[in-house]
Design an enzyme around this catalytic site. Structure first.
Site, PDB file in Angstrom:
ATOM      1  N   ARG A 101       0.814  -1.214   0.000  1.00 41.98           N
ATOM      2  CA  ARG A 101       0.000   0.000   0.000  1.00 41.98           C
ATOM      3  C   ARG A 101       0.848   1.265   0.000  1.00 41.98           C
ATOM      4  NH1 ARG A 101      -3.409  -3.729   3.044  1.00 41.98           N
ATOM      5  NH2 ARG A 101      -2.244  -3.130   4.928  1.00 41.98           N
ATOM      6  N   GLU A 130       4.557 -10.309  15.347  1.00 43.00           N
ATOM      7  CA  GLU A 130       3.986 -10.796  16.598  1.00 43.00           C
ATOM      8  C   GLU A 130       4.468 -12.225  16.854  1.00 43.00           C
ATOM      9  OE1 GLU A 130      -0.426 -10.922  18.753  1.00 43.00           O
ATOM     10  OE2 GLU A 130      -0.271 -10.870  16.565  1.00 43.00           O
TER      11      GLU A 130
END
Lengths: 231, 188
Positions: B77, B114
């Site tokens: 993006r 994560e």
């Protein structure tokens, strides 16, 4: 701007004769043979009225020479056309966008669809310049909202392309952008997705065409415009 | 941080009449990519040509007189917002990509997710020592990818002037993770 006058006249004549042969008295089974015959007896090649290549002027020369060709990527035997070097030349990059904008700005286009990921580099500047929306066509599971999907063939296996539901309305006029057309498989999938929601595809546009792979044959009746046509 | 500057920037967050339209053009999608996450979807912003143009204009106004020669955009993006800014300010656009996408020689930077790690890559030779760069992405969450992009650029001697994103998720403290690198966002 994009072709010599004699060429345009030839294309016009071919189109007119094809139109005359459309009457419904020709049975559906015979029609495809006539189309094929006419395409193959057209003056030069059968695709003249569907592939448009930008005139090779100073801007196109600069664009062409800024693109780097890398051998054996992603695998042996493939000559990869790397547009990232063109993006490092702000003048060449601007010329690229300007050439597309000049062609499309007065065509009432409201949608520019760009194919992930390199279509995301060229599509938005064009969309901004012509006042159209930009619609990303993505790999599976990237778009967060409700999507419609289209499966398409790869050399081995298949892949899926997705578009957000509601991004495009029926009747909108669309442009599809990618950096390069090779086999035409991804562009064909994008065409299907847009047509399924009733959009009218005006043209497919790429910076580079690898013409030996005959990608334009997979675009159906949709025209293709490229800046650089390479073997 | 300092009091608002003359361009309406307070603490690295834009303040401008065009911001409300931009904010309302962004769609929030709950539970994507997994339960509990509120995903900030900029694709709806791209469907509003006025809001999209305003977004780019706000960045261009901020950066055009800052002698920036490199706009680095993080896949994918960042590829949507970086190039229009680069074109408007006369800078080159450098894509920062996931592994094995860039065809030429690359330098890579690993960073934590994560669970596990990921890598970001940049072409060798895309940027030169001493160049001034902007790093663009649509959104900053934990700041992991932006830090990796900054590291890549600094390893080749580039000065990262600022990181710029449309959206910041302040609770994830990405701004803190960027340390001394300034961050400018339109929506926080």
């Amino acid at each position: 701007m994009y072709a010599r006058t004699g060429f345009i006249t030839a294309v016009y004549k071919i189109n007119r004769s094809l139109t005359r042969l459309k009457p419904t008295s020709i049975s559906p089974s015979t029609r495809p043979l006539i189309w094929k015959h006419l395409y193959s007896t057209a003056a030069s090649n059968s695709d003249v009225n569907r592939v448009h290549v930008a005139v090779n002027d100073d801007r196109v020369s600069r664009i062409s020479s800024s693109i780097r060709v890398i051998q054996d990527f992603p695998k042996p035997g493939i000559m990869f056309h790397d547009i990232t070097t063109m993006l490092l030349d702000p003048v060449a990059f601007k010329h690229t966008i300007d050439l597309f904008v000049e062609r499309y700005k007065e065509k009432n286009i409201s949608v520019v669809a760009g194919i992930e990921a390199r279509g995301f580099i060229f599509g938005p500047p064009i969309a901004l310049a012509i006042g159209a929306k930009f619609v990303p066509m993505r790999k599976p599971n990237k778009l967060p909202g409700a999507v419609i999907s289209e499966e398409y063939s790869l050399e081995y296996g298949t892949d899926i392309m997705e578009m957000h539901v509601g991004a495009v309305q029926a009747g909108e006029r669309a442009l599809i952008i990618d950096d390069l057309i090779a086999t035409g498989g991804t562009l064909a999938a994008a065409i299907k997705l847009l047509e399924r929601v009733g959009a009218n595809i005006v043209e497919c546009a790429c910076a580079v065409e690898l013409r030996d792979l005959k990608g334009q044959d997979r675009l159906g009746d949709k025209p293709l415009f490229v800046l650089v046509s390479s073997t | 941080m300092a009091a608002p500057t003359s361009d309406g920037n307070r603490d690295g967050v834009a303040k401008d009449d065009r911001i409300p339209r931009i904010t309302s053009a962004i769609r929030v999608i709950p539970d994507f990519p997994k339960p509990g996450i509120l995903f900030q979807d900029i694709t709806t912003l791209l469907l509003d040509p006025v809001a999209f143009k305003d977004t780019i204009d706000l960045f261009v106004e901020r950066y055009r007189d800052k002698d920036i020669s490199v706009v680095a955009g993080v896949e994918a993006r960042g590829f949507i917002f970086g190039p229009p800014i680069a074109l408007a300010i006369g800078a080159k656009f450098v894509p920062m990509r996931k592994p094995n996408k860039l065809p030429g020689a690359v330098i890579s930077e690993e960073y934590s997710l994560e669970y596990g790690t990921d890598k970001i890559e940049m072409h060798v030779g895309a940027v030169q020592e001493g160049e001034r760069a902007l790093v663009i992405d649509d959104l900053i969450a934990t700041g992991g990818t932006l830090c990796a992009a900054i590291n890549l650029l600094e390893r080749v001697g580039v000065k990262v002037v600022e990181c710029a994103c449309v959206i910041e998720l302040p609770d994830l403290k990405g701004r803190v993770r960027l340390g001394d690198k300034p961050l400018y966002v339109l929506v926080s």
